[in-house]
Design a protein around this motif. Structure first.
Motif, PDB file in Angstrom:
ATOM      1  N   ILE A   7       0.790  -1.148  -0.005  1.00 52.44           N
ATOM      2  CA  ILE A   7      -0.049  -0.124   0.049  1.00 52.44           C
ATOM      3  C   ILE A   7       0.794   1.243  -0.091  1.00 52.44           C
ATOM      4  O   ILE A   7       2.157   1.314   0.276  1.00 52.44           O
ATOM      5  CB  ILE A   7      -1.001   0.118   1.241  1.00 52.44           C
ATOM      6  N   SER A   8       0.366   2.124  -0.761  1.00 53.75           N
ATOM      7  CA  SER A   8       1.210   3.724  -0.729  1.00 53.75           C
ATOM      8  C   SER A   8       0.418   4.541   0.089  1.00 53.75           C
ATOM      9  O   SER A   8      -0.773   4.532   0.221  1.00 53.75           O
ATOM     10  CB  SER A   8       1.035   3.999  -2.034  1.00 53.75           C
ATOM     11  N   THR A   9       1.115   5.557   0.883  1.00 56.28           N
ATOM     12  CA  THR A   9       0.415   6.378   1.683  1.00 56.28           C
ATOM     13  C   THR A   9       1.088   7.939   1.324  1.00 56.28           C
ATOM     14  O   THR A   9       2.387   7.895   1.545  1.00 56.28           O
ATOM     15  CB  THR A   9       0.489   5.913   3.145  1.00 56.28           C
TER      16      THR A   9
ATOM     17  N   HIS B  75       5.997  10.320   0.739  1.00 55.54           N
ATOM     18  CA  HIS B  75       5.261   9.225   0.475  1.00 55.54           C
ATOM     19  C   HIS B  75       5.829   8.159   1.248  1.00 55.54           C
ATOM     20  O   HIS B  75       6.993   8.022   1.335  1.00 55.54           O
ATOM     21  CB  HIS B  75       4.562   8.969  -0.681  1.00 55.54           C
ATOM     22  N   ILE B  76       4.945   7.174   1.729  1.00 51.32           N
ATOM     23  CA  ILE B  76       5.501   6.067   2.416  1.00 51.32           C
ATOM     24  C   ILE B  76       5.092   4.534   1.481  1.00 51.32           C
ATOM     25  O   ILE B  76       3.820   4.830   1.413  1.00 51.32           O
ATOM     26  CB  ILE B  76       5.041   5.910   3.774  1.00 51.32           C
ATOM     27  N   GLU B  77       5.851   3.941   1.333  1.00 54.34           N
ATOM     28  CA  GLU B  77       5.332   2.517   0.747  1.00 54.34           C
ATOM     29  C   GLU B  77       5.493   1.549   1.918  1.00 54.34           C
ATOM     30  O   GLU B  77       6.850   1.536   2.253  1.00 54.34           O
ATOM     31  CB  GLU B  77       6.348   2.133  -0.607  1.00 54.34           C
ATOM     32  N   THR B  78       4.560   0.698   1.896  1.00 56.44           N
ATOM     33  CA  THR B  78       4.492  -0.204   2.806  1.00 56.44           C
ATOM     34  C   THR B  78       4.261  -1.683   2.279  1.00 56.44           C
ATOM     35  O   THR B  78       3.146  -1.928   1.780  1.00 56.44           O
ATOM     36  CB  THR B  78       3.347  -0.141   4.074  1.00 56.44           C
ATOM     37  N   GLU B  96       9.446   2.183   3.201  1.00 55.68           N
ATOM     38  CA  GLU B  96      10.218   2.824   2.467  1.00 55.68           C
ATOM     39  C   GLU B  96       9.590   4.175   2.696  1.00 55.68           C
ATOM     40  O   GLU B  96       8.471   4.693   2.432  1.00 55.68           O
ATOM     41  CB  GLU B  96      10.075   2.314   1.256  1.00 55.68           C
ATOM     42  N   TYR B  97      10.303   5.301   3.277  1.00 56.76           N
ATOM     43  CA  TYR B  97      10.003   6.445   3.305  1.00 56.76           C
ATOM     44  C   TYR B  97      10.702   7.244   2.245  1.00 56.76           C
ATOM     45  O   TYR B  97      11.953   7.432   1.928  1.00 56.76           O
ATOM     46  CB  TYR B  97      10.757   7.271   4.699  1.00 56.76           C
ATOM     47  N   HIS B  98       9.933   7.840   1.336  1.00 53.46           N
ATOM     48  CA  HIS B  98      10.457   8.584   0.248  1.00 53.46           C
ATOM     49  C   HIS B  98      10.023  10.102   0.365  1.00 53.46           C
ATOM     50  O   HIS B  98       8.763  10.647   0.278  1.00 53.46           O
ATOM     51  CB  HIS B  98       9.787   8.231  -0.918  1.00 53.46           C
ATOM     52  N   PHE B  99      11.414  11.021   0.285  1.00 49.09           N
ATOM     53  CA  PHE B  99      11.217  12.280   0.418  1.00 49.09           C
ATOM     54  C   PHE B  99      11.642  12.962  -0.767  1.00 49.09           C
ATOM     55  O   PHE B  99      12.674  12.633  -1.589  1.00 49.09           O
ATOM     56  CB  PHE B  99      12.023  12.722   1.409  1.00 49.09           C
TER      57      PHE B  99
END
Lengths: 142, 142
Positions: A7-9, B75-78, B96-99
């Motif tokens: 899932i994406s947040t 965004h955060i990918e889980t 994954e923390y994407h900045f």
């Protein structure tokens, strides 16, 4: 082949996020105004409790159909205690299964709940790792 | 005085449920058509992953503000692995923390993520009880 859920947040400004779901439906997460948000989305931590109730509820409804049980209404109350120190997590959770109907078969409904709690519900399994679980069943004969 | 979270989850027919949230917003949970549902609501198990990303995401956004960091997108990918046998649960989760931005301060963003992961995020704490957690940070300099 292993099953992966991805899932994406995505941050959508201020304290709001848009999150995806395997259903294809997106939804908004937001903090409360007290925490700098606008209260326009779901608060994230309590989603754990809806995940738990939804997972087990779907098991129970499947079993109600399979066992051809008569149930007019069914709801689950999930009451969780939050620890006081950071990181704040749920350390004790009560799950109440409420069945309403004229011809409730208590024994079979108990069996349906037991099967979900003990065998099928993966979210229940995860909760058992960190919380003391208290499972209750209430029959409301109408 | 202990803090309790209480949510209600009510069967609304077929495989659908309405669940409450402390925000006051309700939402629908439903099974996929493959599982006898109509796919008109969120699938419950994956809500755990949105809970995790939302909880930690809110921490990080708070810290971005407090530290006055410049971030254009976040965004955060889980990505979670589901076990194969019942009860199926998430035994390994990558977050994954994407900045994205022109002036990303990698050191401070790392610090913000670390504070959430190690200190503030209660959902992360719960996940550590049942899943092997893999935390990744990706910087996208634009």
């Amino acid at each position: 082949m292993p099953t992966k859920n991805h899932i994406s947040t995505k941050w959508s400004g201020k304290m709001a996020f848009e999150s995806t779901n395997p259903s294809g439906l997106n939804f908004t997460i937001d903090a409360s105004p007290d925490d700098g948000g606008e209260g326009k989305g779901l608060r994230p931590k309590a989603l754990m409790l809806s995940s738990l109730a939804g997972c087990s509820g779907l098991d129970v409804v499947s079993l109600i159909k399979k066992m051809k049980l008569e149930v007019d209404d069914f709801h689950i109350e999930t009451i969780a205690n939050l620890t006081e120190e950071h990181p704040k997590f749920y350390d004790a959770v009560t799950v109440e299964y409420h069945f309403h109907g004229k011809n409730l078969d208590e024994k079979k409904l108990q069996r349906a709940v037991d099967l979900s709690v003990e065998k099928y519900c993966g979210v229940m399994e995860m909760f058992r790792s960190f919380a003391k679980m208290d499972i209750q069943i209430r029959y409301h004969h109408t």
